[in-house]
Design an enzyme around this catalytic site. Structure first.
Site, mmCIF file in Angstrom:
data_model
loop_
_atom_site.group_PDB
_atom_site.id
_atom_site.type_symbol
_atom_site.label_atom_id
_atom_site.label_comp_id
_atom_site.label_asym_id
_atom_site.label_seq_id
_atom_site.Cartn_x
_atom_site.Cartn_y
_atom_site.Cartn_z
ATOM 1 N N HIS A 131 14.335 52.198 0.223
ATOM 2 C CA HIS A 131 13.806 50.848 0.063
ATOM 3 C C HIS A 131 13.679 50.180 1.436
ATOM 4 O O HIS A 131 14.176 50.690 2.439
ATOM 5 C CB HIS A 131 14.743 50.006 -0.818
ATOM 6 C CG HIS A 131 16.060 49.731 -0.172
ATOM 7 N ND1 HIS A 131 17.052 50.692 -0.034
ATOM 8 C CD2 HIS A 131 16.569 48.600 0.427
ATOM 9 C CE1 HIS A 131 18.084 50.178 0.582
ATOM 10 N NE2 HIS A 131 17.821 48.927 0.892
ATOM 11 N N HIS A 179 14.867 52.785 4.271
ATOM 12 C CA HIS A 179 16.178 53.399 4.469
ATOM 13 C C HIS A 179 16.816 53.660 3.110
ATOM 14 O O HIS A 179 16.346 53.184 2.079
ATOM 15 C CB HIS A 179 17.074 52.518 5.356
ATOM 16 C CG HIS A 179 17.189 51.088 4.911
ATOM 17 N ND1 HIS A 179 16.177 50.168 5.077
ATOM 18 C CD2 HIS A 179 18.205 50.409 4.306
ATOM 19 C CE1 HIS A 179 16.547 48.994 4.602
ATOM 20 N NE2 HIS A 179 17.784 49.112 4.110
ATOM 21 N N ARG A 230 32.490 55.335 -0.095
ATOM 22 C CA ARG A 230 32.009 54.662 1.105
ATOM 23 C C ARG A 230 31.918 53.163 0.831
ATOM 24 O O ARG A 230 31.557 52.747 -0.264
ATOM 25 C CB ARG A 230 30.621 55.195 1.483
ATOM 26 C CG ARG A 230 29.942 54.489 2.658
ATOM 27 C CD ARG A 230 28.554 55.070 2.901
ATOM 28 N NE ARG A 230 27.908 54.494 4.076
ATOM 29 C CZ ARG A 230 27.096 53.450 4.045
ATOM 30 N NH1 ARG A 230 26.835 52.844 2.893
ATOM 31 N NH2 ARG A 230 26.543 52.981 5.155
#
Length: 341
Positions: free
Chosen positions: A221, A277, A287
């Protein structure tokens, strides 16, 4: 075959990905060979030391600004050092963020009741997903700064978020002013249009994924704002398009990541690049990241002063509504191509 996770302490806090996306996860066995997310080369983003902006020599200040402008044109992404946010505050923000995500899913999904965030702040997965390629294996709190301002220390999470937001807001305004002045635009534009109540913090968690090669943590996106400032952990997973190929961003513990959003690309008439990205998943390690989005008022008009213009003029409300409509209809964002003249 539907993949399942081992029973663990994480089950109670993880969103119910397997139940909600049982049919989509069943598609993984049928994913054609070669369509998996391939391992890409790890690159280091351009690094800008913002300490130079306070240099006595004017030439050093100008060189720092030129580095910011160059990276925004050529990469759309860069890292900043000596950014004014202490390691202690970043560590405290990360600890509070992790503590929040460790809450049971049932409690997190009622965030408006136990955190007093606006309804809909807590998000997970991709509700509109119709195929495995559209599924994001992540959860997030997408919080308006108006939800955390004026905490007066009454809640440690909110007061930490407020302190972090205040510092990162000043950083975003400083960087936006440099980029705007390079276009011959007044820095007052961002002061007047991108006020705290229009900007957002997004705290992200990417749980371990049983099929990391086929499911994204966050789909490819571009960002629908002027600037995004990101603090990520050392797990890695952020990837972006550079020179027509995907590259992985090497984590830097001392840096914050800055990227150009769609509004700045349109406002600059394509001088600055809003780059696609994504976040790839990890099968073993979770994460965390936190992002600040520099957004304007809904009625703020985005129009370049350059001629000929690449994009027609549009309001931020119009842009956001078009993005939401495209996601509902097509399962993904289309963005700026909708507004090309």
């Amino acid at each position: 075959m539907v993949h399942t996770l081992n029973q663990s302490a994480n089950v109670a806090m993880d969103p119910p990905f397997h139940e909600a996306y049982k049919a989509l996860l069943g598609e993984t066995a049928a994913v054609p060979r070669g369509s998996e997310v391939v391992t890409v080369e790890e690159w280091e983003l351009p690094v800008v030391d913002l300490r130079r902006l306070k240099a006595v020599a004017a030439v050093e200040v100008e060189e720092c600004k030129k580095d910011i402008i160059k990276a925004s044109k050529e990469w759309g992404f860069f890292q900043v050092l000596n950014h004014g946010i202490s390691n202690q505050l970043l560590a405290k923000m990360r600890a509070k963020q992790m503590e929040l995500f460790k809450q049971p899913f049932e409690r997190k999904s009622k965030e408006d009741q136990f955190l007093n965030f606006s309804a809909g702040s807590y998000r997970w997965g991709t509700p509109s997903a119709t195929s495995i390629t559209q599924l994001s294996w992540s959860e997030a709190f997408h919080v308006s700064l108006s939800d955390i301002l004026g905490s007066n220390g009454s809640d440690e999470l909110r007061s930490t978020m407020e302190e972090f937001a205040g510092k990162v807001s000043r950083l975003a305004q400083k960087l936006a002013a440099i980029l705007g002045e390079n276009l011959g635009r007044s820095a007052k534009f961002f002061v007047e249009n991108c006020v705290p109540s229009t900007c957002y913090l997004r705290m992200n968690r990417y749980p371990p994924c049983p099929v990391p090669g086929q499911i994204f943590g966050l789909m490819p996106h571009t960002d629908s704002d002027f600037l995004t400032i990101l603090h990520q952990d050392q797990v890695g997973g952020l990837e972006l398009v550079k020179d027509g190929k995907w590259v992985a961003v090497k984590p830097n513990p001392d840096a914050l990541i800055v990227n150009i959003g769609d509004l700045f690309q349109a406002w600059s008439n394509d001088v600055y690049k809003s780059v696609e990205h994504r976040v790839v998943t990890n099968s073993k390690v979770e994460r965390y990241s936190i992002a600040y989005f520099l957004c304007p008022w809904s009625e703020t008009v985005i129009k370049s002063k350059c001629e000929p213009g690449v994009y027609r003029r549009f309001s931020f409300r119009e842009f956001r509504n078009q993005v939401q409509e495209d996601v509902r209809k097509h399962g993904h964002k289309i963005g700026l191509p909708r507004f090309v003249l």
